[in-house]
Design a protein around this motif. Structure first.
Motif, mmCIF file in Angstrom:
data_model
loop_
_atom_site.group_PDB
_atom_site.id
_atom_site.type_symbol
_atom_site.label_atom_id
_atom_site.label_comp_id
_atom_site.label_asym_id
_atom_site.label_seq_id
_atom_site.Cartn_x
_atom_site.Cartn_y
_atom_site.Cartn_z
ATOM 1 N N ASP A 245 0.827 -1.199 0.000
ATOM 2 C CA ASP A 245 0.000 0.000 0.000
ATOM 3 C C ASP A 245 0.870 1.263 0.000
ATOM 4 O O ASP A 245 0.565 2.245 -0.688
ATOM 5 C CB ASP A 245 -0.917 0.004 1.226
ATOM 6 C CG ASP A 245 -1.637 1.321 1.407
ATOM 7 O OD1 ASP A 245 -2.517 1.635 0.589
ATOM 8 O OD2 ASP A 245 -1.286 2.068 2.359
ATOM 9 N N TYR A 257 -6.942 4.135 -4.081
ATOM 10 C CA TYR A 257 -7.939 3.082 -3.881
ATOM 11 C C TYR A 257 -9.349 3.576 -4.191
ATOM 12 O O TYR A 257 -10.264 2.781 -4.414
ATOM 13 C CB TYR A 257 -7.862 2.544 -2.445
ATOM 14 C CG TYR A 257 -8.221 3.533 -1.362
ATOM 15 C CD1 TYR A 257 -9.459 3.506 -0.733
ATOM 16 C CD2 TYR A 257 -7.317 4.511 -0.954
ATOM 17 C CE1 TYR A 257 -9.796 4.400 0.263
ATOM 18 C CE2 TYR A 257 -7.627 5.409 0.041
ATOM 19 C CZ TYR A 257 -8.867 5.366 0.652
ATOM 20 O OH TYR A 257 -9.187 6.269 1.638
ATOM 21 N N ASP A 260 -9.615 3.458 -8.451
ATOM 22 C CA ASP A 260 -9.090 2.229 -9.043
ATOM 23 C C ASP A 260 -9.576 2.000 -10.473
ATOM 24 O O ASP A 260 -9.011 1.185 -11.199
ATOM 25 C CB ASP A 260 -9.436 1.022 -8.170
ATOM 26 C CG ASP A 260 -10.922 0.798 -8.031
ATOM 27 O OD1 ASP A 260 -11.632 1.773 -7.689
ATOM 28 O OD2 ASP A 260 -11.395 -0.326 -8.260
ATOM 29 N N SER A 333 -6.593 2.841 3.041
ATOM 30 C CA SER A 333 -6.070 2.291 1.789
ATOM 31 C C SER A 333 -5.514 0.876 2.001
ATOM 32 O O SER A 333 -5.671 0.009 1.135
ATOM 33 C CB SER A 333 -4.996 3.210 1.209
ATOM 34 O OG SER A 333 -3.961 3.455 2.137
ATOM 35 N N TRP A 336 -8.473 -1.499 2.142
ATOM 36 C CA TRP A 336 -9.001 -1.729 0.790
ATOM 37 C C TRP A 336 -8.128 -2.704 0.025
ATOM 38 O O TRP A 336 -8.624 -3.612 -0.634
ATOM 39 C CB TRP A 336 -9.076 -0.387 0.043
ATOM 40 C CG TRP A 336 -9.561 -0.513 -1.365
ATOM 41 C CD1 TRP A 336 -10.856 -0.487 -1.795
ATOM 42 C CD2 TRP A 336 -8.753 -0.698 -2.541
ATOM 43 N NE1 TRP A 336 -10.918 -0.639 -3.165
ATOM 44 C CE2 TRP A 336 -9.636 -0.771 -3.653
ATOM 45 C CE3 TRP A 336 -7.391 -0.808 -2.770
ATOM 46 C CZ2 TRP A 336 -9.182 -0.946 -4.963
ATOM 47 C CZ3 TRP A 336 -6.934 -0.982 -4.070
ATOM 48 C CH2 TRP A 336 -7.821 -1.048 -5.155
#
Length: 582
Positions: A245, A257, A260, A333, A336
């Protein structure tokens, strides 16, 4: 006269060869063979039968026996001794070579590797020359490991009879992976921080520090293979997703994120990519790479573990963490990304069998419920779709399960700008499993006919434990005392290896030997209960039996803990050890 060689072929008898053999024996003790000595010796040789008739042939062994006897008859005792040692050395070499040749023949004829090796491993899918050359040494590795182990045990406990350990390891105890490479720790969960500071240089590699998401994913694979070469079993990198990340944010910004679906390719590209599709490609690169075979592991894949966290566990583990540039991890993030990966992995396994990574999800609970409601729903959804991963539940962030089924207490979760998050460093240095079924049967057979329980109502197996509870505890403690000695000896052997700079991962700061555990495995718990007539279900009798076993081990683990020794306990599936100890 003909001489019959060991392979069955024949050749003419040659006096020059006899003289050469005798001369070498004299040279071995620093002496010179004179003509007179030689004539005296060969005068003692006799090649006739009982009736004085010269033989047509003689075997090499018979010929050497006669030379050996002739040396004694001529009072060349030191030369005779050298000759005997020479013969014995070459006999051992022939025996070893023939043993290996027999192994090769069996390996070639076997259906798979597991049928040919002394220590079958499900993580071997091929049967080629690479696997052969790894498996052929396992018997020697086991003998060497056990000899080293016994030497350290004798050094630490001079009055302890090592024959007891040999007997234990052939009856009630199973030392895991003793036939693997010599003098290795079992498994490790590492801090990846040194990877950001030095790349693979301190592990003997050429790769520099990762600078972007591309180099991170590529060098990470090399990192796993390098670390796996120093352990018998698993390598866990609990921070992998968090570090990925970090590089995703460096590549596409803090809100990648949320974007995307944005394209990251230009109109001139034949194939268009979004941030999300590129991330999936990185998932694919890493996952398929760690499932490739490794030559240093006998063509096995490196046993790789990933960790996933709910919000509260993540904050508890990495609340003080800082990357080398001073920035902190971002939960939104990272969460995710980890959930995208776990879902992607489940879908990818519908296309191909992917053994690794083994995934563990650490979640904090409160009053018996998940604190993180979103994570709870995600886990339920993934399980409903057939996903397969471990879920570790804890009321506080004081322990971590980063290696399959094993829970390790987090005694120090401080952050260091040199080693990173100390709390993720854990694992097992060594594992010894108790065959509890056999132990309980041995205890029962020793105690069930004692005079104080001869009353008729105490004959039944299911009642004996009620009257002999303390006796069983003392019996188990007696076995555990020996296990702690065995573990301590192995631990000292590992420290010796580390002090002599044999463990690059430890010297490089990826892992601390004192942060790892010495593990006591339990196998056959339910079978032991059933032997005693206890039903394995949610009932008080079974609960008390389990409590007695686990509380005794937990209590003794605490009593034997030192700065260099930490012990934990795990339940081990009915693996090959059960069969070996049956």
């Amino acid at each position: 006269m003909l001489v019959i060689k060991r392979n069955g072929t024949t050749q003419k008898f040659n006096w020059d060869k006899i003289e050469n053999v005798i001369n070498k024996a004299f040279q071995a003790v620093g002496k010179t063979l004179t003509s007179e000595m030689y004539n005296d010796i060969i005068d003692e040789l006799y090649f006739g039968d009982d009736k004085g008739i010269m033989r047509d042939c003689i075997t090499v062994e018979e010929l050497q026996d006669q030379i050996e006897q002739a040396l004694f008859e001529c009072d060349h005792f030191d030369v005779a001794k050298a000759f005997i040692l020479y013969r014995d050395k070459h006999k051992q070499q022939r025996t070893q070579a023939q043993s290996n040749i027999n192994f090769i023949k069996n390996f070639v004829a076997s259906y798979n590797t597991a049928d040919a090796t002394i220590d079958d491993n499900s993580n071997v899918g091929t049967k080629g020359i690479g696997v052969l050359n790894a498996e052929i040494h396992k018997k020697d590795n086991k003998n060497t490991n056990m000899e080293l182990w016994e030497q350290w045990l004798t050094k630490l406990y001079p009055d302890f009879n090592v024959k007891v350990m040999r007997n234990d390891f052939n009856t009630i105890l199973y030392p895991h992976d003793s036939s693997s490479q010599v003098m290795m720790p079992y498994c490790m969960a590492v801090s990846m921080y040194p990877f950001l500071l030095s790349g693979l240089k301190d592990l003997g590699g050429k790769s520099a520090v990762p600078k972007n998401i591309d180099s991170f994913c590529g060098i990470y694979v090399n990192l796993v293979f390098a670390l796996a070469s120093e352990v018998k079993g698993a390598v866990a990198t609990p921070e992998f997703i968090m570090y990925m990340d970090y590089f995703c944010r460096k590549e596409w910004g803090e809100n990648y994120y949320r974007n995307d679906s944005e394209y990251i390719t230009s109109s001139i590209c034949n194939k268009q990519k979004t941030i999300g599709s590129q991330i999936d490609q990185y998932f694919q690169q890493v996952t398929y790479s760690i499932n490739q075979i490794a030559g240093s592991r006998g063509c096995q894949s490196p046993f790789t573990n990933f960790s996933f966290f709910d919000k509260y566990f993540f904050q508890g583990m990495f609340g003080d963490f800082k990357f080398p540039d001073g920035t902190a991890p971002i939960w939104e993030s990272t969460n995710w990304l980890q959930q995208r990966y776990l879902h992607w992995l489940n879908q990818e396994r519908l296309k191909c069998i992917l053994t690794f990574p083994v995934c563990s999800y650490a979640c904090q609970i409160e009053n018996g419920k998940f604190k993180d409601e979103q994570t709870y729903k995600f886990i339920c959804q993934e399980y409903s779709e057939g996903n397969s991963f471990f879920t570790y539940l804890s009321e506080s962030v004081d322990s971590l399960s980063s290696c399959c089924r094993l829970q390790n207490a987090v005694s120090d979760n401080t952050f260091s700008m040199t080693n990173g998050q100390i709390g993720v460093m854990t694992g097992s240095k060594n594992v010894i499993t108790l065959d509890l079924n056999r132990i309980i049967q041995d205890w029962y057979n020793t105690n069930c006919w004692m005079s104080d329980i001869r009353d008729e109502h105490k004959y039944k197996k299911e009642t004996i434990i009620r009257y002999k509870k303390e006796n069983l505890k003392e019996y188990l403690i007696g076995i555990l005392e020996r296990v702690y000695k065995y573990h301590t000896a192995y631990n000292e052997m590992l420290h010796w290896a580390k002090n002599h700079n044999l463990f690059l991962a430890y010297n490089a700061g990826f892992i601390d030997l004192n942060k790892q555990y010495l593990t006591i495995g339990i196998n056959g718990l339910n079978q032991a209960a059933e032997f005693l007539g206890i039903k394995c279900s949610n009932n008080q009798e079974y609960s008390e039996f389990c409590k007695l076993i686990f509380s005794t081990i937990k209590e003794q683990n605490k009593l034997h803990k030192t700065k260099k020794l930490m012990f934990n306990c795990e339940q081990v599936p009915r693996l090959v050890g059960t069969i070996n100890l049956f």
